[in-house]
Design a protein around this motif. Structure first.
Motif, PDB file in Angstrom:
ATOM      1  N   LEU A   1      48.591   9.813  19.587  1.00  0.00           N
ATOM      2  CA  LEU A   1      47.709  10.143  20.933  1.00  0.00           C
ATOM      3  C   LEU A   1      48.820  11.022  21.665  1.00  0.00           C
ATOM      4  O   LEU A   1      48.482  12.138  22.445  1.00  0.00           O
ATOM      5  CB  LEU A   1      47.969   8.793  21.674  1.00  0.00           C
ATOM      6  CG  LEU A   1      47.053   8.811  23.043  1.00  0.00           C
ATOM      7  CD1 LEU A   1      45.814   9.367  22.701  1.00  0.00           C
ATOM      8  CD2 LEU A   1      47.409   7.534  23.712  1.00  0.00           C
ATOM      9  N   ALA A   2      50.172  11.235  21.344  1.00  0.00           N
ATOM     10  CA  ALA A   2      51.081  12.073  21.921  1.00  0.00           C
ATOM     11  C   ALA A   2      50.787  13.450  20.963  1.00  0.00           C
ATOM     12  O   ALA A   2      50.881  14.697  21.959  1.00  0.00           O
ATOM     13  CB  ALA A   2      52.411  11.678  21.633  1.00  0.00           C
ATOM     14  N   ARG A   3      50.475  13.542  19.853  1.00  0.00           N
ATOM     15  CA  ARG A   3      50.396  14.829  19.345  1.00  0.00           C
ATOM     16  C   ARG A   3      48.904  15.446  19.854  1.00  0.00           C
ATOM     17  O   ARG A   3      48.804  16.472  20.186  1.00  0.00           O
ATOM     18  CB  ARG A   3      50.096  14.592  17.729  1.00  0.00           C
ATOM     19  CG  ARG A   3      49.710  15.840  16.933  1.00  0.00           C
ATOM     20  CD  ARG A   3      49.800  15.520  15.550  1.00  0.00           C
ATOM     21  NE  ARG A   3      48.936  14.257  15.168  1.00  0.00           N
ATOM     22  CZ  ARG A   3      47.610  14.198  15.330  1.00  0.00           C
ATOM     23  NH1 ARG A   3      46.859  15.129  15.467  1.00  0.00           N
ATOM     24  NH2 ARG A   3      47.238  13.030  14.708  1.00  0.00           N
ATOM     25  N   ARG A   4      47.875  14.688  19.964  1.00  0.00           N
ATOM     26  CA  ARG A   4      46.530  15.046  20.326  1.00  0.00           C
ATOM     27  C   ARG A   4      46.753  15.672  22.082  1.00  0.00           C
ATOM     28  O   ARG A   4      46.279  16.533  22.175  1.00  0.00           O
ATOM     29  CB  ARG A   4      45.601  13.879  20.495  1.00  0.00           C
ATOM     30  CG  ARG A   4      45.341  13.516  19.264  1.00  0.00           C
ATOM     31  CD  ARG A   4      44.513  12.200  18.975  1.00  0.00           C
ATOM     32  NE  ARG A   4      42.982  12.541  19.489  1.00  0.00           N
ATOM     33  CZ  ARG A   4      41.885  12.277  19.098  1.00  0.00           C
ATOM     34  NH1 ARG A   4      41.982  11.963  17.763  1.00  0.00           N
ATOM     35  NH2 ARG A   4      40.710  12.594  19.715  1.00  0.00           N
ATOM     36  N   LEU A   5      47.765  14.964  22.807  1.00  0.00           N
ATOM     37  CA  LEU A   5      47.535  15.619  24.107  1.00  0.00           C
ATOM     38  C   LEU A   5      48.925  16.534  24.334  1.00  0.00           C
ATOM     39  O   LEU A   5      48.748  17.158  25.459  1.00  0.00           O
ATOM     40  CB  LEU A   5      48.050  14.426  25.107  1.00  0.00           C
ATOM     41  CG  LEU A   5      46.998  13.165  25.265  1.00  0.00           C
ATOM     42  CD1 LEU A   5      47.580  11.837  25.764  1.00  0.00           C
ATOM     43  CD2 LEU A   5      46.029  13.789  26.258  1.00  0.00           C
ATOM     44  N   GLY A   6      49.758  16.793  23.418  1.00  0.00           N
ATOM     45  CA  GLY A   6      50.808  17.764  23.354  1.00  0.00           C
ATOM     46  C   GLY A   6      51.614  17.377  24.545  1.00  0.00           C
ATOM     47  O   GLY A   6      52.544  17.864  25.274  1.00  0.00           O
ATOM     48  N   MET A   7      52.072  15.905  24.448  1.00  0.00           N
ATOM     49  CA  MET A   7      52.959  15.208  25.533  1.00  0.00           C
ATOM     50  C   MET A   7      54.044  14.649  24.667  1.00  0.00           C
ATOM     51  O   MET A   7      53.940  14.114  23.416  1.00  0.00           O
ATOM     52  CB  MET A   7      52.296  14.106  26.277  1.00  0.00           C
ATOM     53  CG  MET A   7      51.317  14.546  27.281  1.00  0.00           C
ATOM     54  SD  MET A   7      50.645  13.059  28.262  1.00  0.00           S
ATOM     55  CE  MET A   7      49.528  13.996  29.029  1.00  0.00           C
TER      56      MET A   7
ATOM     57  N   ILE B   1      43.787   8.130  29.023  1.00  0.00           N
ATOM     58  CA  ILE B   1      42.393   7.321  29.234  1.00  0.00           C
ATOM     59  C   ILE B   1      41.260   8.242  28.609  1.00  0.00           C
ATOM     60  O   ILE B   1      40.447   7.720  27.912  1.00  0.00           O
ATOM     61  CB  ILE B   1      42.134   6.634  30.559  1.00  0.00           C
ATOM     62  CG1 ILE B   1      43.050   5.703  31.018  1.00  0.00           C
ATOM     63  CG2 ILE B   1      40.664   6.266  30.599  1.00  0.00           C
ATOM     64  CD1 ILE B   1      42.847   5.349  32.390  1.00  0.00           C
ATOM     65  N   GLU B   2      40.982   9.430  29.221  1.00  0.00           N
ATOM     66  CA  GLU B   2      39.948  10.264  28.692  1.00  0.00           C
ATOM     67  C   GLU B   2      40.030  10.703  27.222  1.00  0.00           C
ATOM     68  O   GLU B   2      39.116  10.838  26.290  1.00  0.00           O
ATOM     69  CB  GLU B   2      40.066  11.561  29.607  1.00  0.00           C
ATOM     70  CG  GLU B   2      39.625  11.301  31.153  1.00  0.00           C
ATOM     71  CD  GLU B   2      39.594  12.442  31.880  1.00  0.00           C
ATOM     72  OE1 GLU B   2      40.154  13.612  31.204  1.00  0.00           O
ATOM     73  OE2 GLU B   2      39.190  12.443  32.826  1.00  0.00           O
ATOM     74  N   GLU B   3      41.432  10.955  26.709  1.00  0.00           N
ATOM     75  CA  GLU B   3      41.565  11.102  25.235  1.00  0.00           C
ATOM     76  C   GLU B   3      41.300   9.872  24.431  1.00  0.00           C
ATOM     77  O   GLU B   3      40.726   9.967  23.441  1.00  0.00           O
ATOM     78  CB  GLU B   3      43.250  11.547  25.066  1.00  0.00           C
ATOM     79  CG  GLU B   3      43.346  12.042  23.676  1.00  0.00           C
ATOM     80  CD  GLU B   3      42.628  13.261  23.460  1.00  0.00           C
ATOM     81  OE1 GLU B   3      42.402  13.593  22.086  1.00  0.00           O
ATOM     82  OE2 GLU B   3      42.351  14.195  24.423  1.00  0.00           O
TER      83      GLU B   3
END
Length: 259
Positions: A34-40, A19-21
């Motif tokens: 989104l996964a790349r930005r979060l490293g998940m 949510i914060e991202e």
């Protein structure tokens, strides 16, 4: 046996990270990005997004299959904000300031990583301020952040000066000497600006708000195009913002406004 409480905690943390991202991203976003930005892992992000969709905090575009936050989170946050003394005290002054200068007005509070926008009073204008409630603004490249560095925790400034920062929105490289001079100026005048540092073509003027203990707790800010707020703003605009900050501080019980 697995400790389900730890699993639930990790799930909650991951959901809030997503949510914060997503909050500062103006357009719908792909799972992969989104996964790349979060490293998940992509599958993990997808799973949490589906859960957030099911409970109404996220919506998936049926055509592009991209995701965006809904207004449900905003309404929850607004309900909380409306119940706080700071927001309820500041809002009438924000409305008066907006009407006086004809510019969007925001209220922000300090957090460990920057200044969190908690309320916005917008003005109808061809140039719309895209900042939303919940957005997190950096300390070194926003008017709000510079005010926090001038009047908040003194350890923040040394940490910001020693950090490596990406280029500003105007393309200029971060200059610690310039930031230090701007913080000194803010501490002497009671206001700070950030011309095209957060967003290209936009500027802001921000002033500090203090509470009953005379401690820095928030900023009030006006934002607009560079035509509305030049890099060297008029004394009239600066006075309007600082007077609004003083009024809110006085209503909160501040007895020793520092500037």
């Amino acid at each position: 046996m697995k400790d389900t409480s730890k699993i639930n905690n990790h799930s909650a943390i991951a959901a809030f990270q997503i949510i914060e991202e997503m909050a500062p991203i103006p357009e719908a976003v792909r799972v992969t990005d989104l996964a790349r930005r979060l490293g998940m892992p992509r599958a993990k992000v997808y799973r949490y997004l589906q859960t957030l969709c099911n409970i109404g905090y996220v919506r998936q575009d049926p055509v592009t299959e991209r995701y965006r936050l809904t207004l449900k989170l905003f309404h929850v946050g607004q309900a909380i904000a409306d119940g706080t003394q700071l927001t309820s005290t500041a809002r009438p002054v924000m409305v008066q300031l907006r009407d006086k200068v004809g510019l969007t007005c925001t209220l922000s509070i300090p957090e460990d990583a920057g200044m969190r926008v908690v309320d916005i009073v917008r003005v109808d204008s061809p140039v719309q301020i895209v900042t939303k409630p919940g957005a997190l603004l950096s300390f070194h490249a926003s008017a709000q952040g510079k005010v926090a560095l001038a009047f908040g925790n003194p350890d923040l400034l040394s940490a910001q000066l020693a950090s490596d920062h990406a280029p500003l929105a105007n393309g200029k490289a971060f200059d610690p000497d310039r930031l230090q001079a701007e913080i000194l100026h803010a501490s002497q005048t009671g206001w700070a600006v950030a011309p095209e540092e957060t967003l290209s073509g936009l500027n802001a003027i921000s002033s500090p708000i203090f509470d009953l203990e005379n401690s820095f707790v928030a900023t009030i800010t006006i934002a607009g195009s560079m035509q509305d707020i030049p890099a060297e703003p008029s004394a009239t605009l600066c006075a309007a913002v600082t007077q609004a900050a003083r009024a809110i501080s006085k209503d909160l019980g501040c007895t020793e406004y520092p500037t």
